[in-house]
Design a protein around this motif. Structure first.
Motif, mmCIF file in Angstrom:
data_model
loop_
_atom_site.group_PDB
_atom_site.id
_atom_site.type_symbol
_atom_site.label_atom_id
_atom_site.label_comp_id
_atom_site.label_asym_id
_atom_site.label_seq_id
_atom_site.Cartn_x
_atom_site.Cartn_y
_atom_site.Cartn_z
ATOM 1 N N UNK A 258 112.856 71.262 11.500
ATOM 2 C CA UNK A 258 113.457 70.503 12.888
ATOM 3 C C UNK A 258 113.689 69.161 12.576
ATOM 4 N N UNK A 259 112.620 68.461 11.993
ATOM 5 C CA UNK A 259 112.748 66.970 11.811
ATOM 6 C C UNK A 259 113.999 66.768 10.836
ATOM 7 N N UNK A 260 114.286 67.806 9.925
ATOM 8 C CA UNK A 260 115.547 67.497 8.905
ATOM 9 C C UNK A 260 116.635 67.755 9.798
ATOM 10 N N UNK A 261 116.770 68.439 10.863
ATOM 11 C CA UNK A 261 117.890 68.885 11.591
ATOM 12 C C UNK A 261 118.170 67.566 12.355
ATOM 13 N N UNK A 262 117.219 67.316 13.052
ATOM 14 C CA UNK A 262 117.362 66.037 13.967
ATOM 15 C C UNK A 262 117.791 64.783 13.203
ATOM 16 N N UNK A 263 117.557 64.601 11.775
ATOM 17 C CA UNK A 263 117.763 63.394 11.011
ATOM 18 C C UNK A 263 119.248 63.610 10.629
ATOM 19 N N UNK A 264 119.713 64.761 10.669
ATOM 20 C CA UNK A 264 121.171 65.064 10.091
ATOM 21 C C UNK A 264 122.172 65.487 11.022
ATOM 22 N N UNK A 265 121.904 66.156 12.039
ATOM 23 C CA UNK A 265 122.846 66.469 13.124
ATOM 24 C C UNK A 265 123.366 65.464 13.830
ATOM 25 N N UNK A 266 124.581 65.528 13.739
ATOM 26 C CA UNK A 266 125.166 64.423 14.716
ATOM 27 C C UNK A 266 125.997 64.956 15.694
ATOM 28 N N UNK A 272 121.560 63.094 16.334
ATOM 29 C CA UNK A 272 120.668 63.474 17.596
ATOM 30 C C UNK A 272 119.217 62.844 17.595
ATOM 31 N N UNK A 273 118.737 62.699 16.359
ATOM 32 C CA UNK A 273 117.488 62.229 16.308
ATOM 33 C C UNK A 273 117.034 61.074 16.937
ATOM 34 N N UNK A 274 118.099 60.234 17.347
ATOM 35 C CA UNK A 274 118.226 59.098 17.940
ATOM 36 C C UNK A 274 117.951 58.904 19.449
ATOM 37 N N UNK A 275 118.151 60.196 19.851
ATOM 38 C CA UNK A 275 118.053 60.496 21.608
ATOM 39 C C UNK A 275 116.661 60.358 21.822
ATOM 40 N N UNK A 276 116.325 59.669 22.506
ATOM 41 C CA UNK A 276 114.901 59.240 22.991
ATOM 42 C C UNK A 276 114.238 60.546 23.679
ATOM 43 N N UNK A 280 110.718 62.227 21.960
ATOM 44 C CA UNK A 280 109.555 62.548 22.911
ATOM 45 C C UNK A 280 109.241 64.177 22.491
ATOM 46 N N UNK A 281 110.037 64.963 22.704
ATOM 47 C CA UNK A 281 109.770 66.503 22.525
ATOM 48 C C UNK A 281 109.226 66.686 21.236
ATOM 49 N N UNK A 282 109.883 66.086 20.069
ATOM 50 C CA UNK A 282 109.355 66.261 18.814
ATOM 51 C C UNK A 282 107.882 65.692 18.784
ATOM 52 N N UNK A 283 107.722 64.288 19.219
ATOM 53 C CA UNK A 283 106.437 64.010 19.093
ATOM 54 C C UNK A 283 105.394 64.827 19.756
#
Length: 380
Positions: A258-266, A272-276, A280-283
């Motif tokens: 999931x972290x990898x997907x948030x860091x690569x999916x645009x 999308x990993x830049x969306x606050x 928060x949900x991932x944290x």
């Protein structure tokens, strides 16, 4: 208390994780799951050669581990690979029951389990029992110098391919009584035993057993007559720890994916990993997974404690794993979006396994009630 793994456990974890990464990738697992047996005997033998099965047994039983942290190390690695081979049913549940209650001749059977030449299966659950260990309807009655068993068992892991079953049956009392349960060793192919297999949603196969006037010699009794409940409880407790550790391994893989997907999916040109809101949900998810790890560590440390503290720690771990496992499954799929539900993506299979682990050996609600009841007994 020092929770660091010994050098031997670290070496075992490294070799097992390496083997799973190299020999048990998702495509290999998918092929195994779709095969007729639902598991690979070749992989099973390789686990034995690596010492994985032996690590789940104590030295006195022919193994070289058997402690809570040995179980946790092995099953966390198995959870990372979604391994479907029958280590839970054969080594942990059936194997521990034989080790705990068997006589010298019965304990000699453990050697074949440890070296991978034999598969044992734990036949205890029955239709409609709702996780209650003492709710046994299968009956065993004396007939001359033999035992005659009648009843049914459900969701027996790899029951179609087991060489030996550890079967619970009531020899006295009413269904629901802890006293009056006895355990028996039932060889596959015994007259009167019917086995019907089916696949399960999270991979592998289970079976329903029907016992119709199954006759066993007196030597098939495992442990003392009417005294099988504590053996069942001990084996199930070790199974609960194994499942919790397996879930933890699966959560770690889901977290990384999931972290990898948030860091690569645009989306709209932005990661999308830049969306606050997603951060928060991932944290929150990462914190919950750390809580799950703490629960597993606590349960592993308590495995050799007195009965009530041990069972309460195991119940607490299963409650935490049930809740957090469902949360990790749901959140990871939502953070992936629609692709998270596709068969081709491993994530969906990890999510299914996390959900189904909650329903093995007692779900979150069952163990919450058990945790409260055990707390009252400790306080009394």
């Amino acid at each position: 208390m020092n929770f660091e793994h010994t050098e031997e456990r670290r070496m075992l974890a490294d070799s097992l994780n390496r083997f799973i990464a190299e020999q048990y990738d998702f495509e290999t697992r998918d092929r195994i799951v779709k095969s007729a047996p639902g598991f690979s005997r070749e992989i099973w033998r390789q686990f034995a050669e690596l010492g994985v099965i032996g690590a789940l047994f104590r030295e006195a039983d022919g193994g070289f581990g058997g402690a809570g942290f040995d179980i946790a190390v092995v099953f966390e690695a198995l959870g990372r690979g979604l391994v479907v081979e029958p280590l839970l049913g054969s080594a942990i549940l059936a194997g521990d029951a034989i080790a705990a209650a068997g006589n010298e001749a019965q304990r000699a059977l453990l050697a074949d389990i440890i070296d991978g030449t034999s598969i044992a299966s734990f036949a205890h659950d029955e239709p409609g029992t709702h996780y209650e260990l003492a709710r046994v309807h299968t009956r065993a009655e004396r007939s001359g110098g033999q035992w005659v068993l009648n009843g049914a068992k459900a969701v027996v892991q790899q029951g179609e391919h087991a060489d030996l079953f550890v079967v619970s049956a009531r020899t006295a009392g009413a269904a629901g009584d802890e006293a009056g349960i006895s355990l028996f060793l039932l060889p596959a192919g015994t007259p009167g035993l019917s086995v019907r297999g089916c696949p399960v949603i999270d991979g592998g196969r289970v079976a329903e057993l029907t016992l119709t006037d199954v006759r066993l010699d007196a030597g098939a009794l495992l442990g003392a007559e009417n005294q099988g409940y504590l053996t069942l409880e001990r084996a199930a407790g070790r199974g609960v720890l194994a499942l919790c550790a397996e879930a933890l391994g699966a959560m770690e893989v889901v977290k990384t994916a999931t972290l990898e997907y948030l860091r690569t999916r645009k989306q709209f040109g932005t990661l999308i990993g830049s969306f606050q809101a997603l951060q928060h949900r991932m944290a929150d998810l990462l914190l919950e997974i750390e809580q799950a790890r703490s629960a597993v560590i606590n349960a592993a440390a308590a495995l050799d404690a007195e009965r009530l503290p041990r069972e309460r720690a195991l119940a607490a771990a299963k409650v935490s794993i049930g809740r957090i496992g469902a949360l990790v499954a749901e959140e990871s799929i939502q953070l992936h979006g629609g692709i998270g539900m596709t068969w081709e993506l491993p994530l969906a299979h990890y999510a299914k396994r996390l959900v189904m682990i909650d329903h093995q050996l007692g779900d979150e609600d069952h163990h919450l009630q058990r945790f409260i009841a055990l707390g009252k007994r400790l306080a009394a």
